[in-house]
Scaffold this motif. Structure first.
Motif, mmCIF file in Angstrom:
data_model
loop_
_atom_site.group_PDB
_atom_site.id
_atom_site.type_symbol
_atom_site.label_atom_id
_atom_site.label_comp_id
_atom_site.label_asym_id
_atom_site.label_seq_id
_atom_site.Cartn_x
_atom_site.Cartn_y
_atom_site.Cartn_z
ATOM 1 N N GLY A 3 -1.097 49.495 -26.864
ATOM 2 C CA GLY A 3 -0.287 48.783 -25.644
ATOM 3 C C GLY A 3 -0.935 49.145 -24.453
ATOM 4 O O GLY A 3 -1.665 48.655 -23.371
ATOM 5 N N GLU A 4 -0.894 50.756 -24.472
ATOM 6 C CA GLU A 4 -1.440 51.561 -23.534
ATOM 7 C C GLU A 4 -2.959 51.074 -23.424
ATOM 8 O O GLU A 4 -3.504 51.054 -22.526
ATOM 9 N N LYS A 5 -3.538 51.368 -25.067
ATOM 10 C CA LYS A 5 -5.286 51.156 -24.757
ATOM 11 C C LYS A 5 -5.156 49.817 -23.666
ATOM 12 O O LYS A 5 -6.187 50.082 -23.027
ATOM 13 N N LEU A 6 -4.574 48.742 -24.023
ATOM 14 C CA LEU A 6 -5.029 46.982 -23.534
ATOM 15 C C LEU A 6 -4.780 47.643 -22.097
ATOM 16 O O LEU A 6 -5.842 46.771 -21.692
ATOM 17 N N LYS A 7 -3.943 47.930 -21.470
ATOM 18 C CA LYS A 7 -3.037 48.053 -19.826
ATOM 19 C C LYS A 7 -4.873 48.892 -19.188
ATOM 20 O O LYS A 7 -5.223 48.964 -18.629
ATOM 21 N N LYS A 8 -5.211 50.332 -20.497
ATOM 22 C CA LYS A 8 -6.192 50.889 -19.434
ATOM 23 C C LYS A 8 -7.381 50.216 -19.417
ATOM 24 O O LYS A 8 -8.273 50.226 -18.615
ATOM 25 N N ALA A 9 -7.173 49.148 -20.941
ATOM 26 C CA ALA A 9 -9.376 48.428 -20.944
ATOM 27 C C ALA A 9 -9.465 48.543 -19.300
ATOM 28 O O ALA A 9 -10.012 47.983 -18.836
ATOM 29 N N GLY A 10 -8.004 47.128 -19.206
ATOM 30 C CA GLY A 10 -7.696 45.894 -17.966
ATOM 31 C C GLY A 10 -7.917 46.892 -17.093
ATOM 32 O O GLY A 10 -8.851 46.828 -15.732
ATOM 33 N N ILE A 11 -7.170 48.202 -16.406
ATOM 34 C CA ILE A 11 -8.259 49.060 -15.906
ATOM 35 C C ILE A 11 -8.958 49.751 -15.729
ATOM 36 O O ILE A 11 -9.787 49.394 -14.293
ATOM 37 N N LEU A 12 -9.896 49.354 -16.693
ATOM 38 C CA LEU A 12 -11.629 49.663 -16.962
ATOM 39 C C LEU A 12 -11.763 48.761 -16.255
ATOM 40 O O LEU A 12 -13.054 48.752 -15.121
ATOM 41 N N ILE A 13 -12.188 47.473 -16.756
ATOM 42 C CA ILE A 13 -12.916 46.597 -16.177
ATOM 43 C C ILE A 13 -12.404 46.514 -14.995
ATOM 44 O O ILE A 13 -13.482 45.679 -14.635
ATOM 45 N N LEU A 14 -11.117 46.609 -14.272
ATOM 46 C CA LEU A 14 -11.116 45.997 -13.005
ATOM 47 C C LEU A 14 -12.426 46.843 -12.182
ATOM 48 O O LEU A 14 -12.622 47.271 -11.038
ATOM 49 N N THR A 15 -12.144 48.614 -12.207
ATOM 50 C CA THR A 15 -12.214 49.763 -11.857
ATOM 51 C C THR A 15 -14.443 49.571 -12.279
ATOM 52 O O THR A 15 -14.872 49.337 -11.307
ATOM 53 N N SER A 16 -15.074 48.658 -13.659
ATOM 54 C CA SER A 16 -15.915 48.789 -13.601
ATOM 55 C C SER A 16 -16.519 47.814 -12.215
ATOM 56 O O SER A 16 -17.372 47.975 -12.236
ATOM 57 N N PHE A 17 -15.581 46.611 -12.491
ATOM 58 C CA PHE A 17 -16.475 45.615 -11.430
ATOM 59 C C PHE A 17 -16.321 46.252 -9.924
ATOM 60 O O PHE A 17 -17.464 45.685 -9.533
ATOM 61 N N MET A 238 -5.769 58.408 -21.010
ATOM 62 C CA MET A 238 -4.331 57.510 -21.424
ATOM 63 C C MET A 238 -3.151 57.996 -21.357
ATOM 64 O O MET A 238 -2.066 57.341 -21.299
ATOM 65 N N GLU A 239 -3.466 59.273 -20.427
ATOM 66 C CA GLU A 239 -1.841 59.955 -19.806
ATOM 67 C C GLU A 239 -1.828 59.580 -18.600
ATOM 68 O O GLU A 239 -0.810 59.081 -17.362
ATOM 69 N N GLY A 240 -3.098 58.393 -17.637
ATOM 70 C CA GLY A 240 -2.808 58.208 -16.365
ATOM 71 C C GLY A 240 -3.349 58.981 -15.197
ATOM 72 O O GLY A 240 -2.709 59.196 -14.181
ATOM 73 N N ASP A 241 -3.682 60.204 -16.324
ATOM 74 C CA ASP A 241 -4.128 61.126 -15.126
ATOM 75 C C ASP A 241 -5.189 61.319 -13.342
ATOM 76 O O ASP A 241 -5.981 60.461 -14.003
ATOM 77 N N ALA A 242 -5.246 61.261 -12.941
ATOM 78 C CA ALA A 242 -6.686 60.665 -11.471
ATOM 79 C C ALA A 242 -7.442 61.050 -12.108
ATOM 80 O O ALA A 242 -8.467 60.268 -11.957
ATOM 81 N N ASN A 243 -7.684 62.344 -11.757
ATOM 82 C CA ASN A 243 -8.850 63.037 -12.328
ATOM 83 C C ASN A 243 -9.058 62.945 -13.418
ATOM 84 O O ASN A 243 -10.570 62.676 -13.746
ATOM 85 N N SER A 244 -8.826 62.501 -14.433
ATOM 86 C CA SER A 244 -9.589 61.817 -15.585
ATOM 87 C C SER A 244 -10.013 60.740 -16.188
ATOM 88 O O SER A 244 -10.599 60.837 -15.976
ATOM 89 N N CYS A 245 -9.103 59.785 -14.953
ATOM 90 C CA CYS A 245 -9.566 58.355 -15.000
ATOM 91 C C CYS A 245 -10.637 58.355 -14.287
ATOM 92 O O CYS A 245 -11.450 57.735 -14.561
ATOM 93 N N ALA A 246 -10.636 58.947 -12.957
ATOM 94 C CA ALA A 246 -12.482 59.014 -12.334
ATOM 95 C C ALA A 246 -12.947 59.616 -13.168
ATOM 96 O O ALA A 246 -14.293 58.972 -13.181
ATOM 97 N N MET A 247 -12.945 60.644 -14.053
ATOM 98 C CA MET A 247 -13.912 61.103 -14.890
ATOM 99 C C MET A 247 -14.841 60.094 -16.078
ATOM 100 O O MET A 247 -15.529 59.775 -16.326
ATOM 101 N N PHE A 248 -13.232 59.650 -16.397
ATOM 102 C CA PHE A 248 -13.597 58.510 -17.484
ATOM 103 C C PHE A 248 -14.423 57.312 -17.114
ATOM 104 O O PHE A 248 -15.374 56.807 -17.892
ATOM 105 N N ASP A 249 -14.382 56.877 -15.933
ATOM 106 C CA ASP A 249 -14.280 55.791 -15.073
ATOM 107 C C ASP A 249 -15.967 56.217 -14.755
ATOM 108 O O ASP A 249 -17.182 55.118 -15.111
ATOM 109 N N HIS A 250 -16.889 57.290 -14.642
ATOM 110 C CA HIS A 250 -17.689 57.178 -14.577
ATOM 111 C C HIS A 250 -18.792 57.523 -15.446
ATOM 112 O O HIS A 250 -19.625 56.754 -15.714
ATOM 113 N N LEU A 251 -17.929 57.812 -17.259
ATOM 114 C CA LEU A 251 -18.769 58.210 -18.243
ATOM 115 C C LEU A 251 -18.524 56.274 -18.866
ATOM 116 O O LEU A 251 -19.408 56.504 -19.141
#
Length: 326
Positions: A3-17, A238-251
């Protein structure tokens, strides 16, 4: 977990857009008009060797960044203490059975099973980093993100980070290295090396700016160093850390998809960073939105056929993926 992955995937799709609304940066040019380390080679559009070294340019230093405080117990990946992966003999055996080419360079590989928190590698040692060194520049920048954005501006730092990763922009990498040194590129490289030393990336070393001469020193890393860096990014994401999320989004916005992502099935996502020189083909990626998420890293050097090496990486990545989705 799923469930957490699906939530992250949704955030990633929005960020990619949202990222699609940024200006488009061609792979042949940087945000500053310069060339990238993987500039296209005539006759081989899928291969991007490093152009001849540019003449070294130095800037006046304005002091260096102070190391982040360890007393606070926080890192670039957040305050959570994700456990290190445990060595897995089955993983190492899988890598040993892969059909690495015997007549096309030397090879190393690393895999982390993110679901079981296990890892395996083959022929682990220091190798030519090419643009994989940009992973560690990114890590050092996010470790000092607040001070750098206060000094140089958030938009400027973010834009340089974005193009450094998604199109491997060398001018952006060199600019960020200069920022880390307060305007002194040598001090900036020392800051990257200090970051690597403090975080356990013992086979990683930045010895030159991108596109600069490697006569005196060069840039090195290893599959395990890159893989463990990506595991920390994934865990922080996966933990929602801001820096990690930013790096993940770039990658995840990476535009170079001709190696690890190339043969993945539809619906599987890859957040990756490539690296190429004339006789080097590297790729390091997080495979996610799967039954069993993975980190896969391939490094190769002294190649005689770079194009064939790209096909090897994509085919072996799919073989590893299939093994863990059964």
């Amino acid at each position: 977990m799923h469930g957490e992955k699906l939530k992250k995937a949704g955030i990633l799709i929005l960020t990619s857009f949202m990222l699609l609304t940024y200006p488009c940066y061609a792979a042949e040019a940087s945000v500053f008009g310069g060339s990238t380390e993987e500039a296209s080679e005539e006759g081989d559009p899928d291969h991007h060797p490093e152009p001849p070294p540019a003449e070294d340019t130095k800037s006046e230093g304005q002091g260096t960044l102070s190391p982040p405080s360890e007393a606070a117990g926080e890192s670039v990946f957040g305050s959570g203490q994700a456990s290190e992966a445990v060595p897995d003999e089955e993983l190492s055996a899988l890598l040993s059975d892969l059909a690495f080419p015997s007549s096309n360079g030397s090879w190393s590989a690393y895999v982390c099973n993110l679901e079981k928190n296990t890892e395996g590698s083959i022929n682990e040692h220091r190798m030519q980093a090419a643009s994989l060194i940009k992973l560690f520049i990114m890590g050092a920048v996010y470790e000092n993100y607040d001070s750098l954005t206060a000094q140089y501006g958030k938009d400027v730092v973010d834009n340089n980070l974005h193009v450094m990763i998604i199109v491997s922009d060398n001018d952006a990498a060199n600019t960020l290295t200069g920022y880390l040194g307060g305007g002194d590129s040598t001090a900036g490289m020392n800051a990257v090396n200090d970051y690597c030393s403090r975080n356990g990336y013992t086979n990683t070393h930045m010895g030159r700016l991108l596109l600069h001469s490697n006569e005196l020193d060069d840039n090195y890393t290893s599959p395990a160093d890159c893989g463990r860096f990506l595991k920390k990014v994934y865990d922080g994401w996966m933990e929602g850390d801001a820096n990690s999320c930013a790096m993940f989004d770039h990658l995840a916005a990476q535009e170079r998809r001709n190696k690890i992502p190339a043969q993945m099935p539809e619906g599987v996502s890859v957040a990756n960073k490539t690296g190429e020189l004339a006789d080097v083909e590297n790729d390091a990626g997080i495979i996610y939105n799967t039954v069993n998420d993975l980190v896969i890293v391939f490094m190769s050097e002294n190649l005689s056929e770079a194009g064939a090496a790209q096909s090897t990486i994509s085919a072996l990545s799919r073989q590893i993926y299939d093994y863990y989705q059964q």
